[in-house]
Design a protein around this motif. Structure first.
Motif, PDB file in Angstrom:
ATOM      1  N   LEU A 189       0.840  -1.193   0.000  1.00 23.15           N
ATOM      2  CA  LEU A 189       0.000   0.000   0.000  1.00 23.15           C
ATOM      3  C   LEU A 189       0.872   1.238   0.000  1.00 23.15           C
ATOM      4  O   LEU A 189       1.807   1.348   0.805  1.00 23.15           O
ATOM      5  CB  LEU A 189      -0.904   0.009   1.239  1.00 23.15           C
ATOM      6  CG  LEU A 189      -1.674   1.303   1.549  1.00 23.15           C
ATOM      7  CD1 LEU A 189      -2.693   1.609   0.449  1.00 23.15           C
ATOM      8  CD2 LEU A 189      -2.361   1.206   2.906  1.00 23.15           C
ATOM      9  N   LEU A 190       0.583   2.166  -0.901  1.00 25.85           N
ATOM     10  CA  LEU A 190       1.244   3.469  -0.926  1.00 25.85           C
ATOM     11  C   LEU A 190       0.267   4.523  -0.432  1.00 25.85           C
ATOM     12  O   LEU A 190      -0.874   4.609  -0.914  1.00 25.85           O
ATOM     13  CB  LEU A 190       1.698   3.815  -2.348  1.00 25.85           C
ATOM     14  CG  LEU A 190       2.991   3.140  -2.808  1.00 25.85           C
ATOM     15  CD1 LEU A 190       3.006   3.008  -4.328  1.00 25.85           C
ATOM     16  CD2 LEU A 190       4.204   3.920  -2.336  1.00 25.85           C
ATOM     17  N   ILE A 191       0.704   5.321   0.541  1.00 22.15           N
ATOM     18  CA  ILE A 191      -0.089   6.452   1.036  1.00 22.15           C
ATOM     19  C   ILE A 191       0.711   7.711   0.746  1.00 22.15           C
ATOM     20  O   ILE A 191       1.783   7.934   1.335  1.00 22.15           O
ATOM     21  CB  ILE A 191      -0.396   6.315   2.537  1.00 22.15           C
ATOM     22  CG1 ILE A 191      -1.265   5.073   2.777  1.00 22.15           C
ATOM     23  CG2 ILE A 191      -1.096   7.563   3.059  1.00 22.15           C
ATOM     24  CD1 ILE A 191      -1.620   4.837   4.242  1.00 22.15           C
ATOM     25  N   LEU A 192       0.216   8.517  -0.176  1.00 27.16           N
ATOM     26  CA  LEU A 192       0.987   9.626  -0.729  1.00 27.16           C
ATOM     27  C   LEU A 192       0.233  10.936  -0.546  1.00 27.16           C
ATOM     28  O   LEU A 192      -0.878  11.099  -1.040  1.00 27.16           O
ATOM     29  CB  LEU A 192       1.249   9.384  -2.221  1.00 27.16           C
ATOM     30  CG  LEU A 192       1.824   8.008  -2.594  1.00 27.16           C
ATOM     31  CD1 LEU A 192       1.888   7.855  -4.108  1.00 27.16           C
ATOM     32  CD2 LEU A 192       3.206   7.816  -1.972  1.00 27.16           C
ATOM     33  N   ASP A 193       0.860  11.874   0.160  1.00 22.48           N
ATOM     34  CA  ASP A 193       0.240  13.163   0.448  1.00 22.48           C
ATOM     35  C   ASP A 193       0.812  14.213  -0.509  1.00 22.48           C
ATOM     36  O   ASP A 193       1.977  14.593  -0.394  1.00 22.48           O
ATOM     37  CB  ASP A 193       0.514  13.548   1.912  1.00 22.48           C
ATOM     38  CG  ASP A 193      -0.349  14.709   2.387  1.00 22.48           C
ATOM     39  OD1 ASP A 193      -1.114  15.266   1.573  1.00 22.48           O
ATOM     40  OD2 ASP A 193      -0.257  15.065   3.571  1.00 22.48           O
ATOM     41  N   GLU A 194      -0.007  14.660  -1.444  1.00 25.39           N
ATOM     42  CA  GLU A 194       0.393  15.658  -2.447  1.00 25.39           C
ATOM     43  C   GLU A 194       1.722  15.265  -3.104  1.00 25.39           C
ATOM     44  O   GLU A 194       2.698  16.013  -3.071  1.00 25.39           O
ATOM     45  CB  GLU A 194       0.510  17.041  -1.806  1.00 25.39           C
ATOM     46  CG  GLU A 194      -0.758  17.562  -1.164  1.00 25.39           C
ATOM     47  CD  GLU A 194      -1.748  18.129  -2.182  1.00 25.39           C
ATOM     48  OE1 GLU A 194      -1.419  18.174  -3.385  1.00 25.39           O
ATOM     49  OE2 GLU A 194      -2.845  18.522  -1.755  1.00 25.39           O
ATOM     50  N   PRO A 195       1.799  14.102  -3.735  1.00 22.19           N
ATOM     51  CA  PRO A 195       3.093  13.571  -4.193  1.00 22.19           C
ATOM     52  C   PRO A 195       3.778  14.380  -5.279  1.00 22.19           C
ATOM     53  O   PRO A 195       5.003  14.377  -5.349  1.00 22.19           O
ATOM     54  CB  PRO A 195       2.728  12.172  -4.703  1.00 22.19           C
ATOM     55  CG  PRO A 195       1.276  12.242  -5.026  1.00 22.19           C
ATOM     56  CD  PRO A 195       0.697  13.168  -4.008  1.00 22.19           C
ATOM     57  N   THR A 196       3.036  15.057  -6.149  1.00 22.88           N
ATOM     58  CA  THR A 196       3.688  15.732  -7.276  1.00 22.88           C
ATOM     59  C   THR A 196       3.885  17.223  -7.042  1.00 22.88           C
ATOM     60  O   THR A 196       4.266  17.949  -7.968  1.00 22.88           O
ATOM     61  CB  THR A 196       2.882  15.531  -8.576  1.00 22.88           C
ATOM     62  OG1 THR A 196       1.567  16.091  -8.415  1.00 22.88           O
ATOM     63  CG2 THR A 196       2.765  14.060  -8.917  1.00 22.88           C
TER      64      THR A 196
END
Length: 309
Positions: A151-158
């Protein structure tokens, strides 16, 4: 499908300040789930609760069947996490930081790590303090992906990435999806969510206002239809049609602009009774949906929807 993230009436308060209130949703194993809202809407608070960096006032959250607070150590083994802001040792090089994270993970595939560094066009020899905000973001993305988490949890990745790196990131997300793994992605970049996500949740002022597939969300937004006739047509012919919310006659007296919710079948049939020169339809984008839920008096934001299973 099996839910890998289960959130039920999750609430977090910061004294008298708003956090999140009664947030409920599920993320299925193998899907890319977009968490959409402007800065301050509650995205980061929700993610920090999932990562057990904050403790909820009430409600529950589970990842892979484990309570996020009680099972936080085990959960962190199966999650790749990218926080909204990175706080890393400014004196270490990018390569040293990634090596450190790799050791924390018990070792990672070095060939895959080098591949990610090349794909993100990162110079690992520079110190973290020397990196631009975009390059710091690349470090965060690489460390989240490099152990191939379930599982990837990404906060504003870009945030801070240039367009080419954004495109590469989107390809990486699709690869994770194709591998049957899961991505939970918070963002305010609408095209990013629209292009990569199966389902989207919209959060406003700490409350979830809509959850559904991208296509389902498009269906709830008014579409704009513009019809030009060979001669003048009475506007009354369209006002009471099913789905028509608004009708305007343009200054030429022959062009009608309609706002239609749902199917446009009734409008097309009514237009066919006259001589039509042109007909155009503007299909709603995710940006249109987003603006609807954040515009004006916020009436739409009060229409809280049940989670779409």
């Amino acid at each position: 499908m099996t839910a890998i993230i289960e959130v039920d009436k999750l609430t977090k308060r910061y004294g008298n300040k708003r956090g999140i209130t009664d947030v409920s949703f599920q993320v299925e194993e193998g899907e890319v789930f977009g968490f959409l809202g402007p800065n301050g809407a509650g995205k980061t608070t929700t993610i920090r609760l999932l990562m057990a960096l904050l403790r909820a006032n009430s409600g529950t959250a589970r990842i892979a069947g484990l309570d996020v607070w009680q099972g936080s150590v085990e959960i962190k083994r199966l999650v790749g996490y990218l926080p909204g802001e990175l706080a890393l040792d400014p004196g270490l090089t990018g390569g040293q930081i990634l090596e450190y994270f790799g050791h924390l993970r018990g070792g990672v595939d070095q060939a895959y790590l080098k591949q990610l560094i090349a794909r993100m066009d990162l110079d690992p020899s520079r110190k973290f303090r020397q990196y631009s905000s975009g390059n710091k973001r690349k470090i965060g993305i690489i460390q989240a992906f490099m152990h191939r988490p379930r599982l990837l949890i990404l906060d504003e990745p870009t945030s801070g990435l240039d367009p080419l790196n954004q495109q590469e990131f989107e390809r990486m997300v699709r690869e994770v999806r194709d591998d049957g793994r899961t991505v939970f992605l918070s963002s305010h970049i609408l095209t990013e969510v629209e292009q990569t996500c199966h389902r989207v949740a919209i959060i406003r002022d700490g409350q979830l206002v809509r959850v559904g597939s991208v296509e389902e969300l498009k269906d709830i937004k008014l579409q704009e239809i513009t019809i030009t006739f060979a001669s003048a047509v009475p506007i009354e012919a369209f006002k009471d049609l099913e789905g028509v919310e608004q009708v305007d006659m343009l200054s030429d007296g022959r062009t009608v602009r309609l706002s239609v919710q749902g199917q446009a079948d009734a409008v097309i049939k009514a237009a066919a009774q006259h001589s039509v020169l042109t007909l155009t339809s503007h299909q709603p984008s995710l940006e249109d949906i987003f603006l609807r839920y954040y515009e004006g008096d916020g009436v739409a934001a009060k229409e809280v929807s049940h989670v779409v299973q």
